[in-house]
Write an enzyme that holds these catalytic residues in place. Sequence first.
Site, PDB file in Angstrom:
ATOM      1  N   SER A   1       0.891  -1.357  -0.069  1.00 53.95           N
ATOM      2  CA  SER A   1      -0.098  -0.058   0.032  1.00 53.95           C
ATOM      3  C   SER A   1       0.955   1.262   0.054  1.00 53.95           C
ATOM      4  CB  SER A   1      -0.877   0.112   1.208  1.00 53.95           C
ATOM      5  OG  SER A   1      -1.721   1.193   1.112  1.00 53.95           O
TER       6      SER A   1
ATOM      7  N   LYS B   1      -4.431  -6.571   3.320  1.00 55.14           N
ATOM      8  CA  LYS B   1      -4.420  -5.491   2.346  1.00 55.14           C
ATOM      9  C   LYS B   1      -5.707  -5.180   1.652  1.00 55.14           C
ATOM     10  CE  LYS B   1      -2.674  -2.569  -0.727  1.00 55.14           C
ATOM     11  NZ  LYS B   1      -3.621  -2.322  -1.822  1.00 55.14           N
TER      12      LYS B   1
ATOM     13  N   HIS C   1      -7.394  -3.409   4.528  1.00 53.81           N
ATOM     14  CA  HIS C   1      -6.981  -1.969   4.626  1.00 53.81           C
ATOM     15  C   HIS C   1      -7.831  -1.077   3.560  1.00 53.81           C
ATOM     16  CE1 HIS C   1      -4.297   1.011   2.465  1.00 53.81           C
ATOM     17  NE2 HIS C   1      -3.750   1.102   3.560  1.00 53.81           N
ATOM     18  N   ASN C   2      -7.832  -1.877   2.180  1.00 54.70           N
ATOM     19  CA  ASN C   2      -8.419  -0.884   1.300  1.00 54.70           C
ATOM     20  C   ASN C   2     -10.019  -0.752   1.514  1.00 54.70           C
ATOM     21  OD1 ASN C   2      -6.207  -1.292   0.022  1.00 54.70           O
ATOM     22  ND2 ASN C   2      -7.014  -1.589  -2.060  1.00 54.70           N
TER      23      ASN C   2
ATOM     24  N   GLU D   1     -10.029   2.024   3.616  1.00 53.32           N
ATOM     25  CA  GLU D   1      -9.748   3.252   3.099  1.00 53.32           C
ATOM     26  C   GLU D   1     -11.003   3.602   2.220  1.00 53.32           C
ATOM     27  OE1 GLU D   1      -7.527   3.638  -1.246  1.00 53.32           O
ATOM     28  OE2 GLU D   1      -6.432   2.859   0.314  1.00 53.32           O
TER      29      GLU D   1
END
Length: 485
Positions: A128, A182, A185-186, A189
């Site tokens: 990231s 990940k 995480h996105n 986000e």
Amino acid sequence: MSAHIGVTGLAVMGANLARNLARNGYTVALHNRSAGKTDALIEAHGDEGEFVRTETLAELVESLERPRRVLIMVKAGAPVDAVIEQLTPLLDEGDIVIDAGNSFYEETRRREEALREKGLHFVGVGVSGGEEGALNGPSIMPGGSKESYQTLGPMLEKISAKYNGEPCCAWVGTDGAGHYVKMVHNGIEYADMQVIGEAYDLMRSLGGLEPVQQAEAFREWNTTDLASYLIEITAEVLEQEDEVTGNPLVDVIVDSAGQKGTGRWTAISGLEVGSPVTAIAESVFARSISSQRELRAETNEVFPSGLDEHTPEVPYQEEGTQQTFVEDVRKALYASKLVAYAQGLDMLVSAADEYGWDLDLKSIASLWRAGCIIRADLLDTIMKAFDAAPEDRPKNLLLAEEFTEAINECLPSWRRVVAAAATYGVPAPVFSSSLSYYDSLRRDRLPAALIQGQRDYFGAHTYQRVDKEGTFHTLWSGSRIEVDA
């Protein structure tokens, strides 16, 4: 010359990772389907470190020290499989294949199993930070076998972002764990960006603040508990003037947001593992509805946006009330942001149970403190919450003492903002769903009891009781007596 690592796929992300590796003292073998990109990289950046030019995958493999490390940076999906198919016959037992793209975690799990059977290590790595992070230090979330990390880890840690000298890179877990983390995480986000957008819309539509005024507000917010990369760049975007029209740039950008899949995957996986990631799902739906511009235009003609004769006058644009409203929005934004993190971390716990991963939430939070898009000051507090003994860790982030106090302090403002959005017709799907999530968690009884009764009525799905053990069914079409099921 023996290269320490090979990189195949030299589009921007692959090229920047290769340059990052070279800048950190590693000899990097380069390969691309079109040799022109290899030559262009060496011509432009060959002075940044040691590069080895190769034209075929066989040459790439031959140039590497053992155990060989080959990093794949091609488009996710079939292209990754195609490279693996060409690559694996050239490798020997113990070699490591690394996929640092945004691959779907289930595909990573499949590839890891297939290559493990051939004696190879397959490592799905979440990266990231975008193009700048890839070059100057991203947040890195590697999965795969722990054995492979012993060889690969020091290299990844060296090129990763640093937070107070600590690398934002650590082994996450086996098979697809790296790409899963990940993905989450996105998802966070997506929710974080959406609630910032909702705050902007509310302050403009109801508070009357123009973009340049909001830029000042966001800069001030970046000195509070909201301090984060996304708040920082929001001020920059809102302050930007369009060179052609002289208007705020945000007013000439088409209001349609796309997605590359990771937010959608997070919402779907949340359903699959039984984790209610409502803020993340609503942020994905918000992007979907933003893209329906023709439908929105038609609907606007039938149901015009703005106030009508049934709506009270907006009271938030006078000097005193405007400042109060802006502070309410700030607190609602912080509370909703906490919910997005809480839901993402809760989903990681559920996924760990589902897939047999041993995910360390403190370690994962540490990886997000620098280099990545959701980096924020509150991650230090999240780490502190999950640093306790297992029996003392909060079952949900909102139950951590510091965040419980923050929610209690923000709650009146949060309710006022959501009520104002509903009253004056400003969509705030993540503000609203986050508040509903909080209210659902704290409610002693939910209407699911009625739903269970309905399900038993039309489908004999049975139900359980609060006052005794067992499973029961009511004979709805007959005597209506309750029987053991």
